[in-house]
Motif scaffolding. Structure first.
Motif, short mmCIF file in Angstrom:
data_model
loop_
_atom_site.label_atom_id
_atom_site.label_comp_id
_atom_site.label_asym_id
_atom_site.label_seq_id
_atom_site.Cartn_x
_atom_site.Cartn_y
_atom_site.Cartn_z
N PHE A 140 40.84 18.03 107.42
CA PHE A 140 42.48 16.75 107.79
C PHE A 140 42.55 16.78 106.59
CE2 PHE A 140 43.09 17.56 112.04
CZ PHE A 140 41.81 18.54 112.87
N ARG A 199 32.55 4.06 107.69
CA ARG A 199 32.80 5.10 108.01
C ARG A 199 32.96 4.00 110.46
NH1 ARG A 199 30.44 10.85 109.72
NH2 ARG A 199 31.61 12.02 111.31
N GLU A 200 32.28 3.66 110.62
CA GLU A 200 32.13 3.26 111.84
C GLU A 200 33.38 2.20 111.60
OE1 GLU A 200 31.94 5.20 114.54
OE2 GLU A 200 31.52 6.21 112.99
N SER A 239 41.33 -0.65 112.12
CA SER A 239 42.15 0.13 111.96
C SER A 239 43.06 0.63 113.37
CB SER A 239 42.45 1.33 111.69
OG SER A 239 41.99 1.54 109.86
N ASP A 240 41.88 0.00 114.66
CA ASP A 240 42.13 0.36 115.89
C ASP A 240 42.31 2.37 115.98
OD1 ASP A 240 44.54 -0.31 118.41
OD2 ASP A 240 42.42 0.28 118.90
N TRP A 241 41.89 2.78 115.32
CA TRP A 241 42.58 4.23 114.96
C TRP A 241 41.00 5.29 115.19
CZ3 TRP A 241 48.04 6.20 115.13
CH2 TRP A 241 47.89 7.49 114.69
N PRO A 242 40.90 5.66 116.01
CA PRO A 242 39.94 7.08 115.91
C PRO A 242 38.82 8.09 115.57
CG PRO A 242 41.22 7.89 117.58
CD PRO A 242 42.58 6.98 116.99
N THR A 243 40.16 7.93 114.56
CA THR A 243 39.67 9.57 113.55
C THR A 243 40.33 8.53 112.52
OG1 THR A 243 41.93 9.97 114.04
CG2 THR A 243 40.73 11.07 115.06
N PHE A 259 48.99 0.29 107.60
CA PHE A 259 47.91 1.78 108.23
C PHE A 259 49.40 2.70 108.06
CE2 PHE A 259 45.22 4.92 109.42
CZ PHE A 259 45.80 4.86 111.07
N VAL A 260 49.11 3.38 107.61
CA VAL A 260 50.60 4.34 107.13
C VAL A 260 50.39 6.00 108.62
CG1 VAL A 260 51.94 6.56 106.44
CG2 VAL A 260 51.49 4.45 105.55
N GLY A 261 48.56 6.27 108.49
CA GLY A 261 48.87 6.85 109.32
C GLY A 261 47.42 8.13 109.42
N CYS A 275 46.33 12.82 108.89
CA CYS A 275 46.98 13.63 108.49
C CYS A 275 47.96 14.34 109.01
CB CYS A 275 45.56 14.79 108.85
SG CYS A 275 46.11 16.47 108.01
N ASP A 276 48.36 14.40 110.73
CA ASP A 276 49.54 15.02 111.30
C ASP A 276 50.45 13.52 110.77
OD1 ASP A 276 47.70 14.61 114.21
OD2 ASP A 276 48.02 16.76 113.34
N ILE A 277 50.58 12.26 110.52
CA ILE A 277 51.43 11.23 110.02
C ILE A 277 51.68 12.13 108.79
CG2 ILE A 277 52.08 9.50 109.96
CD1 ILE A 277 50.60 8.25 112.35
N GLU A 327 53.69 15.30 108.50
CA GLU A 327 54.94 14.89 109.24
C GLU A 327 55.51 14.48 108.68
OE1 GLU A 327 54.68 13.80 113.23
OE2 GLU A 327 57.00 13.05 113.42
N PRO A 381 56.11 7.55 114.85
CA PRO A 381 55.17 8.92 114.74
C PRO A 381 53.74 7.93 115.80
CG PRO A 381 56.21 9.08 112.50
CD PRO A 381 57.02 8.16 113.45
N ILE A 382 53.12 6.62 114.71
CA ILE A 382 52.21 5.76 114.80
C ILE A 382 52.29 5.58 115.91
CG2 ILE A 382 51.24 3.37 114.21
CD1 ILE A 382 50.34 4.32 112.70
N HIS A 411 51.33 8.12 118.72
CA HIS A 411 50.22 8.26 118.10
C HIS A 411 49.41 7.96 118.97
CE1 HIS A 411 50.23 12.40 115.27
NE2 HIS A 411 51.29 11.93 115.93
N ARG A 412 49.17 6.41 118.98
CA ARG A 412 48.05 5.04 118.84
C ARG A 412 48.60 5.28 121.05
NH1 ARG A 412 46.08 2.06 115.91
NH2 ARG A 412 47.39 1.26 113.97
N ASN A 463 46.34 8.40 121.87
CA ASN A 463 44.93 7.35 121.47
C ASN A 463 44.44 6.51 122.61
OD1 ASN A 463 44.89 8.90 118.64
ND2 ASN A 463 44.73 6.61 117.54
N VAL A 521 37.98 10.16 122.22
CA VAL A 521 37.81 10.12 121.03
C VAL A 521 36.73 8.91 120.42
CG1 VAL A 521 39.94 10.88 120.66
CG2 VAL A 521 39.80 8.67 120.43
N HIS A 538 35.97 14.90 117.99
CA HIS A 538 35.57 14.88 117.02
C HIS A 538 36.40 14.54 115.82
CE1 HIS A 538 32.84 14.56 113.37
NE2 HIS A 538 33.51 15.48 112.70
N SER A 581 44.54 16.07 116.73
CA SER A 581 45.25 16.07 115.96
C SER A 581 46.73 15.97 117.24
CB SER A 581 45.59 17.55 115.29
OG SER A 581 46.87 17.69 115.22
N ILE A 582 47.86 15.51 116.96
CA ILE A 582 48.47 14.54 117.85
C ILE A 582 49.76 15.19 117.94
CG2 ILE A 582 49.79 12.81 119.48
CD1 ILE A 582 47.13 11.55 118.96
N PRO A 635 44.36 22.41 110.41
CA PRO A 635 43.48 21.92 108.42
C PRO A 635 42.13 23.57 108.61
CG PRO A 635 44.78 20.42 108.53
CD PRO A 635 45.07 20.64 110.11
#
Lengths: 94, 119
Positions: free
Chosen positions: A33, A60-61, A67-71, A81-83, A85-87, A90, B56-57, B60-61, B64, B71, B78, B81-82, B104
């Protein structure tokens, strides 16, 4: 997270036009990703700063909380914050 | 057979979004983790609930948040993908003949999970 970690993440995000938190480095990504985001940025010729979260467990944590984003990967453009891999994919395919 | 994590994900997404189309794809087999793992997922959620989530954000949120336990740092998932869209966008995509391909390829991983076939 500690103040230090928060400050360091904040500085990185605000101090760079384009900042990518990723696993591995742009030359040696350690995650498919993360690799895709690098490929998109490189293809577009965008200049960016990359932070390898695998070098620092606190970062890492920390970025996940910041970002309040888990990955990972996480892309920031001009402090926003843009996003992941998926975003990014896209947006690139749009 | 679908594992417990897969089931939990499907249940939570169904409950939160009443999707017209839902796919929960366990992509763990594409990664450097033992057979039968439930660590890497792709979810496709097509729902009217995304009508007001214009970017999209935002979409996705929402996903999530629904799966926040899965997650979490100490949770089982781990990578997630959404694909999250309204039925109209999904219909348009299908009419163009586009399908949702796999995520990927793994690049070996970061070493934090047990490896495939590790004793």
């Amino acid at each position: 997270m500690s103040d230090d970690v928060h400050t360091s993440i904040d500085n990185a995000v605000k101090g760079n036009d384009v900042l990518l938190f990723m696993k591995g480095t742009p030359t040696f990504p350690q995650c498919g990703f993360s690799s895709v985001v690098v490929q998109v940025l490189d293809y577009l010729g965008v200049e960016y700063q990359a932070v390898n979260v695998l070098e620092n467990q606190d970062v890492r944590e920390g970025v996940k909380a910041y970002s309040d984003w888990p990955t990972i990967p996480q892309l920031y453009v001009k402090g926003e914050f843009v996003g992941g891999c998926d975003i990014v994919k896209e947006m690139f395919e749009a | 057979a679908k594992g417990p994590v897969s089931e939990a994900i499907a249940e939570k997404l169904t409950s939160a979004f009443s999707p017209v189309h839902l796919e929960v794809r366990n992509e763990s087999h594409m990664h450097n983790v033992p057979t039968g793992s439930e660590t890497h997922f792709k979810v496709i959620v097509i729902s009217d609930k995304f009508k007001d989530a214009r970017t999209p954000i935002k979409r996705h949120r929402l996903v999530n948040d629904t799966l926040k336990e899965e997650v979490a740092a100490d949770g089982p998932v781990h990578a997630l993908s959404i694909v999250a869209m309204t039925p109209e966008k999904w219909q348009a995509k299908l009419e163009k003949g586009e399908a949702v391909g796999p995520s990927p390829n793994c690049r070996g991983g970061d070493g934090s999970l047990p490896k495939r076939n590790e004793a």
